[in-house]
Design a protein around this motif. Structure first.
Motif, PDB file in Angstrom:
ATOM      1  N   THR A  24      -9.283  -7.303 -17.450  1.00  0.00           N
ATOM      2  CA  THR A  24     -10.345  -8.037 -16.761  1.00  0.00           C
ATOM      3  C   THR A  24      -9.940  -8.460 -15.350  1.00  0.00           C
ATOM      4  O   THR A  24     -10.706  -9.089 -14.647  1.00  0.00           O
ATOM      5  CB  THR A  24     -10.719  -9.300 -17.559  1.00  0.00           C
ATOM      6  N   ILE A  25      -8.712  -8.114 -14.989  1.00  0.00           N
ATOM      7  CA  ILE A  25      -8.199  -8.459 -13.665  1.00  0.00           C
ATOM      8  C   ILE A  25      -7.762  -7.157 -12.984  1.00  0.00           C
ATOM      9  O   ILE A  25      -7.109  -6.312 -13.611  1.00  0.00           O
ATOM     10  CB  ILE A  25      -6.986  -9.411 -13.771  1.00  0.00           C
ATOM     11  N   ARG A  26      -8.155  -6.994 -11.734  1.00  0.00           N
ATOM     12  CA  ARG A  26      -7.744  -5.780 -11.033  1.00  0.00           C
ATOM     13  C   ARG A  26      -7.068  -6.145  -9.720  1.00  0.00           C
ATOM     14  O   ARG A  26      -7.687  -6.744  -8.840  1.00  0.00           O
ATOM     15  CB  ARG A  26      -8.939  -4.868 -10.774  1.00  0.00           C
ATOM     16  N   LEU A  27      -5.802  -5.764  -9.635  1.00  0.00           N
ATOM     17  CA  LEU A  27      -5.059  -5.911  -8.385  1.00  0.00           C
ATOM     18  C   LEU A  27      -5.048  -4.566  -7.679  1.00  0.00           C
ATOM     19  O   LEU A  27      -4.932  -3.518  -8.327  1.00  0.00           O
ATOM     20  CB  LEU A  27      -3.623  -6.366  -8.660  1.00  0.00           C
ATOM     21  N   GLN A  28      -5.190  -4.569  -6.365  1.00  0.00           N
ATOM     22  CA  GLN A  28      -5.262  -3.303  -5.636  1.00  0.00           C
ATOM     23  C   GLN A  28      -4.436  -3.369  -4.363  1.00  0.00           C
ATOM     24  O   GLN A  28      -4.242  -4.435  -3.776  1.00  0.00           O
ATOM     25  CB  GLN A  28      -6.731  -2.961  -5.315  1.00  0.00           C
ATOM     26  N   ASN A  29      -3.964  -2.194  -3.966  1.00  0.00           N
ATOM     27  CA  ASN A  29      -3.255  -2.039  -2.697  1.00  0.00           C
ATOM     28  C   ASN A  29      -3.782  -0.764  -2.061  1.00  0.00           C
ATOM     29  O   ASN A  29      -3.667   0.314  -2.642  1.00  0.00           O
ATOM     30  CB  ASN A  29      -1.741  -1.943  -2.932  1.00  0.00           C
ATOM     31  N   ASP A  30      -4.399  -0.861  -0.894  1.00  0.00           N
ATOM     32  CA  ASP A  30      -5.001   0.292  -0.229  1.00  0.00           C
ATOM     33  C   ASP A  30      -4.020   1.034   0.678  1.00  0.00           C
ATOM     34  O   ASP A  30      -4.443   1.908   1.446  1.00  0.00           O
ATOM     35  CB  ASP A  30      -6.236  -0.151   0.570  1.00  0.00           C
ATOM     36  N   SER A  31      -2.748   0.702   0.579  1.00  0.00           N
ATOM     37  CA  SER A  31      -1.694   1.360   1.372  1.00  0.00           C
ATOM     38  C   SER A  31      -2.025   1.355   2.861  1.00  0.00           C
ATOM     39  O   SER A  31      -1.781   2.333   3.571  1.00  0.00           O
ATOM     40  CB  SER A  31      -1.473   2.794   0.853  1.00  0.00           C
ATOM     41  N   ASP A  32      -2.608   0.271   3.315  1.00  0.00           N
ATOM     42  CA  ASP A  32      -2.966   0.129   4.727  1.00  0.00           C
ATOM     43  C   ASP A  32      -2.144  -0.952   5.420  1.00  0.00           C
ATOM     44  O   ASP A  32      -2.483  -1.390   6.520  1.00  0.00           O
ATOM     45  CB  ASP A  32      -4.462  -0.191   4.853  1.00  0.00           C
ATOM     46  N   TYR A  37      -3.770  -7.215  -3.287  1.00  0.00           N
ATOM     47  CA  TYR A  37      -4.792  -8.270  -3.288  1.00  0.00           C
ATOM     48  C   TYR A  37      -5.582  -8.210  -4.598  1.00  0.00           C
ATOM     49  O   TYR A  37      -5.506  -7.228  -5.336  1.00  0.00           O
ATOM     50  CB  TYR A  37      -5.732  -8.134  -2.081  1.00  0.00           C
ATOM     51  N   ILE A  38      -6.293  -9.299  -4.880  1.00  0.00           N
ATOM     52  CA  ILE A  38      -7.113  -9.354  -6.099  1.00  0.00           C
ATOM     53  C   ILE A  38      -8.447  -8.676  -5.808  1.00  0.00           C
ATOM     54  O   ILE A  38      -9.262  -9.183  -5.038  1.00  0.00           O
ATOM     55  CB  ILE A  38      -7.316 -10.808  -6.564  1.00  0.00           C
ATOM     56  N   LYS A  39      -8.646  -7.516  -6.419  1.00  0.00           N
ATOM     57  CA  LYS A  39      -9.892  -6.773  -6.223  1.00  0.00           C
ATOM     58  C   LYS A  39     -11.002  -7.350  -7.101  1.00  0.00           C
ATOM     59  O   LYS A  39     -12.145  -7.513  -6.652  1.00  0.00           O
ATOM     60  CB  LYS A  39      -9.646  -5.303  -6.583  1.00  0.00           C
TER      61      LYS A  39
ATOM     62  N   THR B  67       6.634  11.583   1.924  1.00  0.00           N
ATOM     63  CA  THR B  67       7.188  10.239   1.760  1.00  0.00           C
ATOM     64  C   THR B  67       6.513   9.586   0.560  1.00  0.00           C
ATOM     65  O   THR B  67       5.284   9.555   0.478  1.00  0.00           O
ATOM     66  CB  THR B  67       6.926   9.384   3.016  1.00  0.00           C
ATOM     67  N   GLY B  68       7.317   9.085  -0.363  1.00  0.00           N
ATOM     68  CA  GLY B  68       6.762   8.485  -1.562  1.00  0.00           C
ATOM     69  C   GLY B  68       5.982   7.212  -1.270  1.00  0.00           C
ATOM     70  O   GLY B  68       6.221   6.527  -0.278  1.00  0.00           O
ATOM     71  N   THR B  69       5.032   6.918  -2.153  1.00  0.00           N
ATOM     72  CA  THR B  69       4.232   5.699  -2.060  1.00  0.00           C
ATOM     73  C   THR B  69       4.805   4.661  -3.024  1.00  0.00           C
ATOM     74  O   THR B  69       5.038   4.957  -4.197  1.00  0.00           O
ATOM     75  CB  THR B  69       2.764   5.981  -2.427  1.00  0.00           C
ATOM     76  N   SER B  70       5.031   3.440  -2.534  1.00  0.00           N
ATOM     77  CA  SER B  70       5.536   2.367  -3.390  1.00  0.00           C
ATOM     78  C   SER B  70       4.411   1.809  -4.251  1.00  0.00           C
ATOM     79  O   SER B  70       3.316   1.530  -3.752  1.00  0.00           O
ATOM     80  CB  SER B  70       6.123   1.236  -2.540  1.00  0.00           C
ATOM     81  N   LEU B  71       4.684   1.672  -5.553  1.00  0.00           N
ATOM     82  CA  LEU B  71       3.692   1.154  -6.492  1.00  0.00           C
ATOM     83  C   LEU B  71       4.172  -0.191  -7.021  1.00  0.00           C
ATOM     84  O   LEU B  71       5.304  -0.303  -7.492  1.00  0.00           O
ATOM     85  CB  LEU B  71       3.502   2.126  -7.659  1.00  0.00           C
ATOM     86  N   SER B  72       3.313  -1.195  -6.954  1.00  0.00           N
ATOM     87  CA  SER B  72       3.625  -2.496  -7.544  1.00  0.00           C
ATOM     88  C   SER B  72       3.194  -2.494  -9.006  1.00  0.00           C
ATOM     89  O   SER B  72       2.212  -1.844  -9.372  1.00  0.00           O
ATOM     90  CB  SER B  72       2.875  -3.610  -6.809  1.00  0.00           C
ATOM     91  N   ALA B  73       3.905  -3.240  -9.836  1.00  0.00           N
ATOM     92  CA  ALA B  73       3.536  -3.356 -11.248  1.00  0.00           C
ATOM     93  C   ALA B  73       2.159  -3.973 -11.381  1.00  0.00           C
ATOM     94  O   ALA B  73       1.776  -4.854 -10.597  1.00  0.00           O
ATOM     95  CB  ALA B  73       4.560  -4.210 -11.980  1.00  0.00           C
ATOM     96  N   GLY B  74       1.394  -3.469 -12.350  1.00  0.00           N
ATOM     97  CA  GLY B  74       0.089  -4.053 -12.652  1.00  0.00           C
ATOM     98  C   GLY B  74      -0.930  -3.929 -11.548  1.00  0.00           C
ATOM     99  O   GLY B  74      -1.906  -4.671 -11.513  1.00  0.00           O
TER     100      GLY B  74
END
Lengths: 55, 190
Positions: A24-32, A37-39, B67-74
Motif C-alpha cells: 500500500t506504500i510506493r517509494l520511487q526514484n526516477d533516476s533524475d 520519494y513517496i509516490k 553504467t549500472g543503476t543503483s537500486l534502493s531497497a523497497g
C-alpha cells in the motif's frame, strides 16, 4: 535511505508493504538526481510520515 | 497527392493512371479507386488494411547499460540505458521510448543484478496506464538474479511512452553490459 527511515519509524512495516503490486506504500526514484520519494501512501492505518520525521 | 495507378470496374477505365510530382505512388482498386497501397518518397510501403513496411514507418530500437543503476531497497527505480545499439526512428531518448507511429509494439526488457533477492520486478511503466511486470529468476550457484518482462503494448504515436522501472527488495546495483537491456519494435498499426 528513505525505505530504512520509514521502517525505523514504523517497525511493524515489512518489505511486502512496499511491493508495487501487493503493498500500500510506493517509494520511487526516477533516476533524475532527486533521490527516493513517496509516490503513493495508501496504508489503511499508518499516517504518511511528515517531512520532519523523515529528515 | 500522389501518382496513382488504379484498377477500375468499367471496360473503358479498367486501368487508369494519373501523375503528379509528389514522388509518392499509390495503387488503387475498385469502382471508387480506393487506395490500397502507398509508397512514399523514402520507399516506405503502407498497406491500407493496416500493415506498414519501412524504417521510418516501423520503429525499432535496442539499448543497454554501460553504467549500472543503483537500486534502493523497497523502492521502484527508473533504470537508465545509456547506450543505443540502434534506433531506427529516433524515438528513444533519456531511457524512454516514445514512438511517433501509432500501433502495437513488442516490448522486451531485462534487469540483471549481482546477488540473490526475494523480490525483483522489472516493470514496463507505460504513460497510458498499460504497465506490465516481469518475474524473478534467481540463478542458482551464480549469486545473480534477473527479471525479464515482455509484452505487446499499444502506443498512440504522439504522447504515449514507456520506461523501465524495477522494484527490488534489497539495495543493489544493476549489472551493465549485455545483461540489462531494453528493446522493442513495431508490430502493426491500429
Amino acid at each position: 535511505m528513505l525505505y530504512n527511515k520509514i521502517i525505523s519509524i514504523y517497525t511493524e512495516l515489512s518489505e511486502k508493504d512496499f511491493n508495487p503490486f501487493t503493498g500500500t506504500i510506493r517509494l520511487q526514484n526516477d533516476s533524475d538526481g532527486r533521490g527516493d520519494y513517496i509516490k503513493e501512501w495508501n496504508h489503511p492505518t499508518l499516517p504518511k510520515p511528515t517531512d520532519e520525521e523523515l529528515a | 497527392m500522389a501518382s496513382v495507378i488504379s484498377a477500375g470496374t468499367s471496360s473503358g477505365t479498367a486501368l487508369n493512371m494519373t501523375a503528379d510530382t509528389s514522388g509518392q505512388l499509390q495503387l488503387a482498386t475498385g469502382a471508387s479507386a480506393t487506395t490500397a497501397i502507398t509508397i512514399d518518397t523514402s520507399q516506405n510501403v503502407a498497406f491500407a488494411k493496416g500493415f506498414t513496411v519501412g524504417a521510418t514507418a516501423a520503429p525499432a530500437f535496442s539499448a543497454y547499460q554501460t553504467t549500472g543503476t543503483s537500486l534502493s531497497a523497497g523502492t521502484t527505480t527508473k533504470v537508465l540505458f545509456d547506450t543505443k545499439q540502434f534506433d531506427t526512428n529516433s524515438n528513444f531518448a533519456s531511457s524512454r521510448f516514445t514512438p511517433t507511429v501509432a500501433g502495437y509494439y513488442q516490448m522486451n526488457a531485462c534487469v540483471f543484478v549481482s546477488g540473490t533477492v526475494s523480490v525483483l520486478l522489472t516493470i514496463l511503466n507505460a504513460s497510458n496506464g498499460a504497465s506490465r511486470s516481469g518475474s524473478l529468476t534467481n540463478i542458482a550457484g551464480q549469486g545473480q538474479s534477473a527479471s525479464m518482462v515482455s509484452s505487446v503494448m499499444y502506443f498512440n504515436g504522439s504522447t504515449d511512452y514507456v520506461e523501465i522501472y524495477v522494484y527490488s527488495s534489497n539495495a543493489l546495483t544493476t549489472l551493465n553490459g549485455q545483461y540489462t537491456y531494453f528493446n522493442g519494435c513495431f508490430l502493426r498499426s491500429a
